[in-house]
Design a protein around this motif. Structure first.
Motif, short mmCIF file in Angstrom:
data_model
loop_
_atom_site.label_atom_id
_atom_site.label_comp_id
_atom_site.label_asym_id
_atom_site.label_seq_id
_atom_site.Cartn_x
_atom_site.Cartn_y
_atom_site.Cartn_z
N HIS A 20 0.84 -1.19 0.00
CA HIS A 20 0.00 0.00 0.00
C HIS A 20 0.88 1.25 0.00
N LEU A 21 0.37 2.30 -0.61
CA LEU A 21 0.89 3.65 -0.42
C LEU A 21 -0.28 4.48 0.11
N ASP A 22 -0.18 4.88 1.37
CA ASP A 22 -1.27 5.63 2.01
C ASP A 22 -1.00 7.12 1.91
N LEU A 23 -2.05 7.88 1.57
CA LEU A 23 -1.94 9.33 1.42
C LEU A 23 -2.88 10.02 2.41
N LYS A 24 -2.41 11.13 2.93
CA LYS A 24 -3.24 12.03 3.72
C LYS A 24 -3.29 13.36 3.00
N VAL A 25 -4.49 13.94 2.87
CA VAL A 25 -4.66 15.21 2.17
C VAL A 25 -5.09 16.28 3.16
N HIS A 26 -4.85 17.53 2.80
CA HIS A 26 -5.21 18.63 3.69
C HIS A 26 -6.73 18.78 3.80
N ASP A 27 -7.43 18.63 2.70
CA ASP A 27 -8.90 18.74 2.69
C ASP A 27 -9.47 17.36 2.44
N VAL A 28 -10.10 16.79 3.47
CA VAL A 28 -10.59 15.41 3.35
C VAL A 28 -11.64 15.27 2.26
N TRP A 29 -12.41 16.34 2.00
CA TRP A 29 -13.46 16.26 0.99
C TRP A 29 -12.91 16.36 -0.42
N ALA A 30 -11.62 16.67 -0.56
CA ALA A 30 -10.99 16.69 -1.88
C ALA A 30 -10.35 15.35 -2.22
N ALA A 31 -10.46 14.38 -1.32
CA ALA A 31 -9.80 13.09 -1.53
C ALA A 31 -10.36 12.36 -2.75
N GLN A 32 -11.68 12.43 -2.95
CA GLN A 32 -12.29 11.69 -4.06
C GLN A 32 -11.79 12.20 -5.41
N ALA A 33 -11.72 13.53 -5.56
CA ALA A 33 -11.25 14.10 -6.82
C ALA A 33 -9.81 13.72 -7.09
N LEU A 34 -8.96 13.76 -6.06
CA LEU A 34 -7.56 13.39 -6.23
C LEU A 34 -7.44 11.90 -6.55
N ALA A 35 -8.25 11.06 -5.91
CA ALA A 35 -8.21 9.63 -6.19
C ALA A 35 -8.56 9.35 -7.64
N GLU A 36 -9.55 10.04 -8.17
CA GLU A 36 -9.91 9.85 -9.58
C GLU A 36 -8.79 10.28 -10.51
N ARG A 37 -8.10 11.35 -10.16
CA ARG A 37 -6.94 11.78 -10.95
C ARG A 37 -5.85 10.73 -10.96
N LEU A 38 -5.54 10.20 -9.77
CA LEU A 38 -4.49 9.18 -9.66
C LEU A 38 -4.89 7.90 -10.39
N ARG A 39 -6.19 7.57 -10.36
CA ARG A 39 -6.67 6.36 -11.02
C ARG A 39 -6.46 6.46 -12.54
N ARG A 40 -6.65 7.66 -13.08
CA ARG A 40 -6.44 7.85 -14.52
C ARG A 40 -4.95 7.88 -14.88
N GLN A 41 -4.12 8.25 -13.91
CA GLN A 41 -2.70 8.47 -14.20
C GLN A 41 -1.85 7.23 -14.00
N TYR A 42 -2.23 6.36 -13.04
CA TYR A 42 -1.41 5.20 -12.71
C TYR A 42 -2.23 3.92 -12.81
N PRO A 43 -1.60 2.82 -13.27
CA PRO A 43 -2.31 1.53 -13.36
C PRO A 43 -2.37 0.83 -12.01
N LEU A 44 -2.99 1.48 -11.04
CA LEU A 44 -3.08 0.96 -9.68
C LEU A 44 -4.53 1.01 -9.21
N ARG A 45 -4.82 0.24 -8.16
CA ARG A 45 -6.12 0.37 -7.49
C ARG A 45 -6.04 1.55 -6.53
N VAL A 46 -6.89 2.52 -6.72
CA VAL A 46 -6.89 3.74 -5.91
C VAL A 46 -8.25 3.86 -5.24
N ASP A 47 -8.26 3.91 -3.92
CA ASP A 47 -9.50 4.02 -3.16
C ASP A 47 -9.42 5.24 -2.25
N SER A 48 -10.47 6.05 -2.26
CA SER A 48 -10.57 7.17 -1.33
C SER A 48 -11.35 6.74 -0.11
#
Length: 413
Positions: free
Chosen positions: A238-266
């Protein structure tokens, strides 16, 4: 000359508005109290819901990452493609999943840390295992972490109930309930087993992750120890991320999902029911606010309409002496603003008193307040401005009616 002097009399609208409010002091007092009650209800419920949601989020996210990146699942693909319309007798069984490490995770960590909005990144090895001590053997979840990085994700040191946070080789941090089940205390030793691999470790601390089920099955060890026990040398599951704004986690997860061939869950995807409940609370609070503010507007409007009828003769005399329609319009708009402002001030004081009563007298089973509730200055200012605006809007119809009165007819009333 007299009409001009009256038209330019300094503070004419303020003086008349205040005079009308004083003459109908009982009506004025009742509507101010009504506005105060409405503002107090809205402010108190808003502070209560915000405190409850903040407490729920802190407890939920206190033991998990905001975003988690994992290797993609193993998928069984057919050996050959089948032609359309051809029936195939067979069954593709899903492949048994195994622990897989995130490819090139060491290079990915600094890239993720540099992303806007990301507060911390922590690699982890997570897998199943057994904890053995004497005759007792319990199934556990083994977490291998780099302590300082993991601390920035979940604030582990703030959750310690005994010992000190240390993860040197041969050391482990254990959930409180698991320690009770195995009869462990700080300084005791037990054995970790995964498959044919065993590792003796010493307990350096007991931790309360906020959920008994997690406390009953969690063992935290150094990253290298978990890599050895799970057969992933140099890997991270796992690579665990913490973000400054918890409600922005979903948008960032979708960005990472498009950018990397990994399973990304918010955290929103992992706690869908919680997010639905929070959204439902937010909608309910908004409906309560709207209804209460509507009642406040109708109350102010009804009182000012009565005031226009009662003050018809005075309005006619003022118009005959030179007061313009615009001045009479402003007189009643000012009355609405004064009533809204005074009511909002009194309501905020009442809301602060209600918050104090809740935090002082409402306690949980442990004798401490259920959760922190506070009336934020920004929220209080918004409430005061909104109540004043509602007062002005409520006065529009009575003000237009007063401005449209014919002086001669008004005097004869």
């Amino acid at each position: 000359m007299r009409r001009a002097a009256l038209a330019w009399w300094p503070g004419f609208e303020w003086r008349v508005a205040w005079r009308f409010l004083r003459e109908g002091r009982m009506q004025t007092l009742l509507i101010i109290v009504g506005v105060a009650a409405g503002v107090a209800v809205v402010a108190y419920i808003s502070a209560l819901i915000d405190g409850m949601q903040s407490n729920t989020l802190n407890k939920t996210l206190g033991a998990q990452a905001h975003i988690s990146l994992r290797a993609p699942e193993d998928v069984v693909t057919p050996a050959m493609a089948h032609a359309a319309g051809v029936a195939v007798l067979g069954d593709m069984q899903p492949r048994a999943q195994r622990l897989r490490d995130v490819a090139d995770w060491q290079a990915l960590v600094p890239v993720l840390e540099a992303l806007p909005g990301v507060a911390a990144v922590s690699p982890m090895v997570s897998g199943a295992g057994l904890a053995q001590r004497a005759e007792a053997t319990l199934a556990i979840v083994l977490l291998g972490v780099e302590l300082e990085r993991y601390e920035r994700i979940v604030g582990l040191r703030a959750k310690l109930v005994a010992g000190s946070a240390s993860l040197q080789p041969g050391e482990a941090i254990v959930g409180r309930e698991l320690a009770q089940d195995l009869g462990l205390r700080v300084g005791d030793r037990f054995t970790l087993r995964t498959g044919q691999v065993t590792e003796p470790v010493r307990v350096t601390a007991l931790v309360d992750l906020g959920v008994k089920d997690l406390n009953r099955r969690t063992v935290i060890v150094p990253l290298r120890a978990a890599q050895y026990l799970q057969g992933l040398p140099g890997g991270a599951t796992h690579l665990d991320l913490k973000v400054h704004d918890v409600w922005a986690a979903q948008a960032l997860a979708e960005r990472l999902r498009r950018q990397y061939p990994l399973r990304v869950d918010s955290w929103q995807e992992s706690n869908a029911q919680l997010v639905s409940a929070l959204n439902a609370q937010g909608v309910s609070t908004s409906i309560i606010r709207a209804v209460v503010l509507l009642v406040v507007v109708l109350g102010i409007a009804s009182v000012l309409v009565v005031s226009v009828v009662q003050k018809g003769r005075e309005i006619g005399i003022l118009r005959a002496m030179g007061a313009t329609r615009a001045q009479m319009l402003r007189v009643f708009l000012l009355q609405g603003a004064v009533v809204g402002a005074l009511g909002s001030l009194l309501g905020l004081l009442l809301a602060m008193a209600l918050v104090w009563v809740f935090t002082t007298f409402v306690h949980g089973a442990d004798g401490r307040p259920l959760f922190a509730v506070s009336l934020q200055p920004a929220m209080a200012l918004r409430m005061a401005l909104l109540a004043t605006l509602c007062g002005v809007l409520a006065a529009v119809m009575p003000a237009r009616r007063a401005a449209a009165m014919d002086p001669a007819q008004a005097i004869r009333l």
